[in-house]
Design a protein around this motif. Structure first.
Motif, mmCIF file in Angstrom:
data_model
loop_
_atom_site.group_PDB
_atom_site.id
_atom_site.type_symbol
_atom_site.label_atom_id
_atom_site.label_comp_id
_atom_site.label_asym_id
_atom_site.label_seq_id
_atom_site.Cartn_x
_atom_site.Cartn_y
_atom_site.Cartn_z
ATOM 1 N N TYR A 43 0.848 -1.193 0.000
ATOM 2 C CA TYR A 43 0.000 0.000 0.000
ATOM 3 C C TYR A 43 0.890 1.252 0.000
ATOM 4 C CZ TYR A 43 -3.122 -3.648 1.792
ATOM 5 O OH TYR A 43 -3.827 -4.819 1.959
ATOM 6 N N ASN A 44 0.685 2.120 -0.982
ATOM 7 C CA ASN A 44 1.493 3.331 -1.092
ATOM 8 C C ASN A 44 0.859 4.533 -0.413
ATOM 9 O OD1 ASN A 44 3.502 2.051 -2.694
ATOM 10 N ND2 ASN A 44 2.183 2.267 -4.498
ATOM 11 N N ASN A 45 -0.443 4.616 -0.457
ATOM 12 C CA ASN A 45 -1.172 5.723 0.152
ATOM 13 C C ASN A 45 -2.635 5.329 0.310
ATOM 14 O OD1 ASN A 45 -2.511 6.319 -2.456
ATOM 15 N ND2 ASN A 45 -0.464 7.035 -3.052
ATOM 16 N N GLN A 48 -4.513 4.633 -3.211
ATOM 17 C CA GLN A 48 -4.032 3.419 -3.855
ATOM 18 C C GLN A 48 -4.433 2.187 -3.059
ATOM 19 O OE1 GLN A 48 -1.363 1.416 -2.570
ATOM 20 N NE2 GLN A 48 -1.044 0.075 -4.345
ATOM 21 N N GLN A 52 -6.703 -0.812 -4.515
ATOM 22 C CA GLN A 52 -6.173 -2.171 -4.522
ATOM 23 C C GLN A 52 -7.110 -3.139 -3.813
ATOM 24 O OE1 GLN A 52 -3.825 -2.964 -6.739
ATOM 25 N NE2 GLN A 52 -2.167 -3.514 -5.333
#
Length: 322
Positions: A43-45, A48, A52
């Protein structure tokens, strides 16, 4: 009736904000006890992560743990808000001094102490439900899994698993952190929400009875709550979600609150205590707004039903009968 009103208000809010709570839990567990750069970021942020989860797990993935979350909110906020309301209407939070018009004023110190006290009481009572909520929210598709995966089939199964490994005390594993989390968060929320709304009203920005005043007050209050509560929120998530020894019932990763904090800071860095802060804020602001507005609307409806009154609200949203 105060408990019922507070519970219904909290459940109404949690159904809407639970997806952000799930995202927050996943972000806080990502890279557990690993140095930055030493793990693959799933998880990037916030955006996102939500995309996802929706793509891989569907709507059910974003609503994982919604049942224990709703039960937790019923017990925790039902207790917290009803106790705080009792203190308000009975004048225990009033200052001994009056304002310029001679009206009763709220005491800042009393509001903070009351908010913290009712938060600690309610947090302890609801702790087992918070434990189950975190563990169910962390359960994910193997492609998105972070942290310990408990693989519970239901709320009852999760409670039974905790009791098998730790008995009654196993249900309260991590409660010490939760008490701090809810106590600090409750004091910050109930104090800053009221003060922000009063300031907006007195400055002529928006009227106390308007929804815009309630929304602005909740979002502004959310900044203070997020800043104060996120470190305790991260610690709670880690302690509640860690695996336990099947024979001793002790945590496999952390011994206690202090050990958890020290390990996180030592291996992940101090900023790790603010993992998921964006999701925390995006959940707290709307959740505060919805739960407190629902709370006031239901209180007002109950008051009208009791007195048979029709017409304008007797209590401004977030305010106190004077």
């Amino acid at each position: 009736m105060d408990f019922l009103i507070s519970s219904v208000a909290a459940v109404g809010a949690v159904i809407i904000t639970n997806p952000m709570d799930v995202i927050k839990t996943r972000l806080q567990l990502q890279g557990e006890l690993k140095a930055p750069g030493q793990y693959v970021k799933v998880y990037n942020n916030v955006l996102q992560a939500g995309f996802q989860m929706l793509k891989t797990e569907g709507i059910r993935g974003l609503q994982r743990g919604v049942y224990p979350a709703a039960l937790y909110q019923m017990v925790m906020n039902g207790t917290r808000l009803s106790l705080y309301h009792k203190l308000q209407v009975n004048g225990y939070l009033n200052s001994s001094s009056k304002d310029g018009s001679g009206a009763t004023r709220l005491s800042n110190i009393k509001c903070v102490l009351a908010g913290a006290s009712v938060g600690v009481i309610s947090g302890f009572i609801a702790s087992p439900l918070y434990l189950v909520k975190v563990q169910l929210q962390s359960q994910a598709d193997p492609r998105l899994a972070v942290g310990t995966q408990h693989n519970h089939n239901s709320v009852i199964a999760a409670l039974q698993a905790s009791m098998r490994t730790g008995g009654i005390t196993g249900l309260y594993r991590g409660a010490s952190t939760s008490l701090l989390r809810v106590g600090v968060g409750s004091a910050a929320q109930l104090f800053t929400y009221t003060k922000c709304r009063d300031a907006l009203h007195n400055a002529g920005v928006c009227d106390m009875k308007s929804w815009s005043n309630a929304l602005a007050g909740a979002m502004l209050s959310g900044v203070a709550v997020t800043a104060c509560m996120t470190p305790f929120d991260v610690l709670s998530t880690r302690l509640y979600n860690q695996g336990v020894c099947s024979t001793t019932g002790k945590g496999l990763l952390y011994k206690n609150l202090l050990d958890c904090a020290m390990q996180i800071v030592r291996t992940e860095g101090p900023l790790a205590l603010y993992k998921g802060w964006g999701a925390v804020y995006l959940r707290i602001g709307p959740h505060s707004f919805l739960s407190l507005v629902f709370w006031d609307v239901l209180k007002d409806a109950h008051q009208k039903w009791k007195t048979g009154a029709i017409g304008e609200s007797t209590t401004p949203v977030g305010g106190v009968n004077e």
